[in-house]
Design a protein around this motif. Structure first.
Motif, mmCIF file in Angstrom:
data_model
loop_
_atom_site.group_PDB
_atom_site.id
_atom_site.type_symbol
_atom_site.label_atom_id
_atom_site.label_comp_id
_atom_site.label_asym_id
_atom_site.label_seq_id
_atom_site.Cartn_x
_atom_site.Cartn_y
_atom_site.Cartn_z
ATOM 1 N N SER A 1 0.809 -1.220 0.000
ATOM 2 C CA SER A 1 0.000 0.000 0.000
ATOM 3 C C SER A 1 0.849 1.280 0.000
ATOM 4 O O SER A 1 0.309 2.373 -0.039
ATOM 5 N N TRP A 2 2.173 1.141 0.043
ATOM 6 C CA TRP A 2 3.045 2.307 0.048
ATOM 7 C C TRP A 2 3.231 2.814 -1.382
ATOM 8 O O TRP A 2 3.353 2.026 -2.321
ATOM 9 N N SER A 3 3.281 4.119 -1.517
ATOM 10 C CA SER A 3 3.506 4.714 -2.838
ATOM 11 C C SER A 3 4.979 4.561 -3.226
ATOM 12 O O SER A 3 5.840 4.397 -2.352
ATOM 13 N N PRO A 4 5.274 4.646 -4.534
ATOM 14 C CA PRO A 4 6.674 4.593 -4.960
ATOM 15 C C PRO A 4 7.529 5.669 -4.277
ATOM 16 O O PRO A 4 8.673 5.412 -3.914
ATOM 17 N N GLU A 5 6.969 6.850 -4.078
ATOM 18 C CA GLU A 5 7.723 7.923 -3.419
ATOM 19 C C GLU A 5 8.010 7.578 -1.959
ATOM 20 O O GLU A 5 9.110 7.824 -1.461
ATOM 21 N N GLU A 6 7.026 7.020 -1.256
ATOM 22 C CA GLU A 6 7.248 6.620 0.131
ATOM 23 C C GLU A 6 8.330 5.545 0.219
ATOM 24 O O GLU A 6 9.184 5.585 1.107
#
Length: 169
Positions: free
Chosen positions: A133-138
């Motif tokens: 569920s983490w974004s690529p940026e995170e």
């Protein structure tokens, strides 16, 4: 000589929270059940110490036992026993040290490379599931901050920090 930071440099709540999170991560990754699951997914039978050792050997040029022990921050005798077991299993081999022909360096074999690659692949798949569920940026930020933190820990390794008795965050 120990360094005593000024009172205003004592740990902040954030530092205490980070230390607690690192402790939780360490616990999660060192659980026997987690290790057994990872080995089953990878189809490899290695104990936790052997995995750490094989990872270190795989990520570096061939090195002497003493250097390997220093990198892992363990006694040379522990490394010697592990290397002997890995050598018997065909995961590592000893090669002459080009700088001193009397000495030997430890080198990963193709069988060892395949085994550690399978362990890493299984580990990465598990992280993908956990962090889906983490974004690529995170994910990029986390990777950057983890690497920075580890580098800073290595830089501070020789610093002896003591706090005033009874001081708390």
């Amino acid at each position: 000589m120990p360094t005593t930071p000024p009172r205003d440099a004592l740990p902040t709540t954030d530092i205490v929270e980070i230390e607690g999170a690192l402790n939780r991560i360490s616990y999660l990754t060192s659980r026997v059940r987690q290790h057994e699951r990872l080995m089953a997914l990878a189809g490899v039978s290695l104990d936790r110490a052997a995995v750490a050792l094989l990872r270190q050997i795989a990520d570096s040029e061939p090195m002497r036992l003493g250097e390997l022990a220093n990198r892992l921050a363990v006694e040379a005798s522990h490394v010697t026993r592990q290397v002997q077991q890995l050598q018997k299993a065909g995961y590592v081999t000893r090669v002459p040290d080009p700088d001193d022909r009397r000495a030997q360096r430890i080198e990963i074999t193709p069988t060892g490379r395949e085994a550690i690659d399978r362990v890493r692949e299984a580990s990465v798949r598990g992280m993908q599931v956990a962090l889906k569920s983490w974004s690529p940026e995170e994910l990029r930020q986390l990777a950057t901050l983890f690497h920075r933190m580890v580098d800073d820990f290595y830089s501070a390794e020789d610093v002896d920090v003591t706090y005033e008795a009874g001081a708390r965050a």
